[in-house]
Design an enzyme around this catalytic site. Structure first.
Site, short mmCIF file in Angstrom:
data_model
loop_
_atom_site.label_atom_id
_atom_site.label_comp_id
_atom_site.label_asym_id
_atom_site.label_seq_id
_atom_site.Cartn_x
_atom_site.Cartn_y
_atom_site.Cartn_z
N HIS A 86 0.85 -1.20 0.00
CA HIS A 86 0.00 0.00 0.00
C HIS A 86 0.88 1.24 0.00
O HIS A 86 1.94 1.27 0.63
CB HIS A 86 -0.91 -0.01 1.24
CG HIS A 86 -2.04 0.96 1.11
ND1 HIS A 86 -1.86 2.31 1.30
CD2 HIS A 86 -3.35 0.79 0.80
CE1 HIS A 86 -3.03 2.93 1.12
NE2 HIS A 86 -3.95 2.02 0.81
N GLU A 157 -4.16 1.70 -7.26
CA GLU A 157 -4.60 2.80 -6.39
C GLU A 157 -3.74 4.03 -6.66
O GLU A 157 -2.65 4.16 -6.08
CB GLU A 157 -4.42 2.43 -4.91
CG GLU A 157 -5.32 1.35 -4.40
CD GLU A 157 -5.56 1.49 -2.89
OE1 GLU A 157 -6.71 1.51 -2.48
OE2 GLU A 157 -4.57 1.61 -2.13
P1 13P Z 1 -10.08 5.89 0.16
O1 13P Z 1 -11.19 4.99 -0.31
O2 13P Z 1 -10.35 6.51 1.48
O3 13P Z 1 -9.67 6.86 -0.89
O4 13P Z 1 -8.81 4.94 0.43
C1 13P Z 1 -8.40 4.09 -0.58
C2 13P Z 1 -7.38 3.17 -0.03
O5 13P Z 1 -6.26 3.57 0.25
C3 13P Z 1 -7.78 1.76 0.15
O6 13P Z 1 -6.68 0.95 0.39
#
Ligand code: 13P
Length: 247
Positions: A86, A157
């Protein structure tokens, strides 16, 4: 019915009352994974067929590593999925490809599916380097792995989308997922196969339509909107209604 994967990442949030709220989670045929903080793993009760996930794992096997929780411990706590790589771990905790590679190896050795996160910064996005950054994150990690016979999940992401309310266009997400797919082809000879590609970043009831419209995305990784069961349930319902529309 096509099975999507909807993952809740509570991050460093949540308590016993959120666990209690999750007793109201919607029933669905899709795969639901909930990743609470470690200390709530045993308290969170999910319906049969739903999965517990972890947000992190030690890069080491059990031993003298103060403060760490290992893959074997997660397995004993009934964890089936674990987030790796992450951007918050990369940026705030300075974790590296070597850490992630060793976490993935340990997770797979205990049959826990890694959800590998990749994504570019706002600076790289503005310089139109998103594609090359994500490709390099993925290939540098997968090339360190020995041949494995287990599918992995890749979550795209974009860092600039996390918690900001900003979502890339569908075209942009498709260009990244196409690249991820072509990248994975290179690792077929190592038996590294991607099971699903997820999207994460500001996914909520207002933005879910973008993700739902993209065939290449087989689920979502949800942060903020997973902290209220009403909001998370709306995402589950969106996926269920999508199936009703398409069949
Ligand atoms: P948000 O949905 O709060 O933008 O976070 C995304 C995230 O980092 C999930 O791992």
């Amino acid at each position: 019915m096509k099975s999507y994967l909807i993952v809740a990442n509570w991050k460093q949030n949540g308590d016993s009352s959120l666990c209690a709220e999750y007793l109201k989670i919607k029933k669905t045929d899709h795969a639901i994974v909930v990743c609470p903080p470690y200390h709530l793993l045993s308290e969170l009760k999910l319906p049969h067929g739903y999965f517990l996930g972890a947000q992190n794992v030690s890069p080491f096997p059990n031993g003298s590593y103060t403060g760490e929780i290992g893959a074997e411990m997660l397995k004993k706590a009934n964890v089936s999925y674990c987030i790796v790589g992450h951007s918050e771990r990369r940026e705030l905790f300075k974790e590296t490809v070597e850490h992630f590679a060793s976490k993935i190896k340990l997770l797979l050795s205990f049959s826990i599916t890694p959800i590998i996160c990749v994504g570019e910064s706002i600076a790289d996005y503005k310089l139109e380097k998103g594609n090359s950054v994500v490709r390099s994150q993925l290939t540098s990690l997968l090339s360190t792995l020995d041949p494995i016979c287990a599918p992995i999940i890749v979550a795209y992401e974009p860092i600039w989308s996390i918690g900001t309310g900003l979502i890339p266009t569908s075209e942009y997400i498709i260009s990244i997922t196409d690249m991820i797919k072509s990248c994975m082809v290179l690792f077929r000879n190592k038996n590294i196969i991607h099971d699903k590609i997820l999207y994460g970043g500001s996914v909520n009831e207002d933005t879910i339509s973008t993700t739902l419209s993209i065939r290449e995305i087989q689920g979502v990784l949800v942060g903020g909107a997973s902290l209220k069961i009403e909001s998370f349930n709306k995402l589950i319902v969106s996926y269920t209604s999508r199936d009703k529309r398409s069949f």
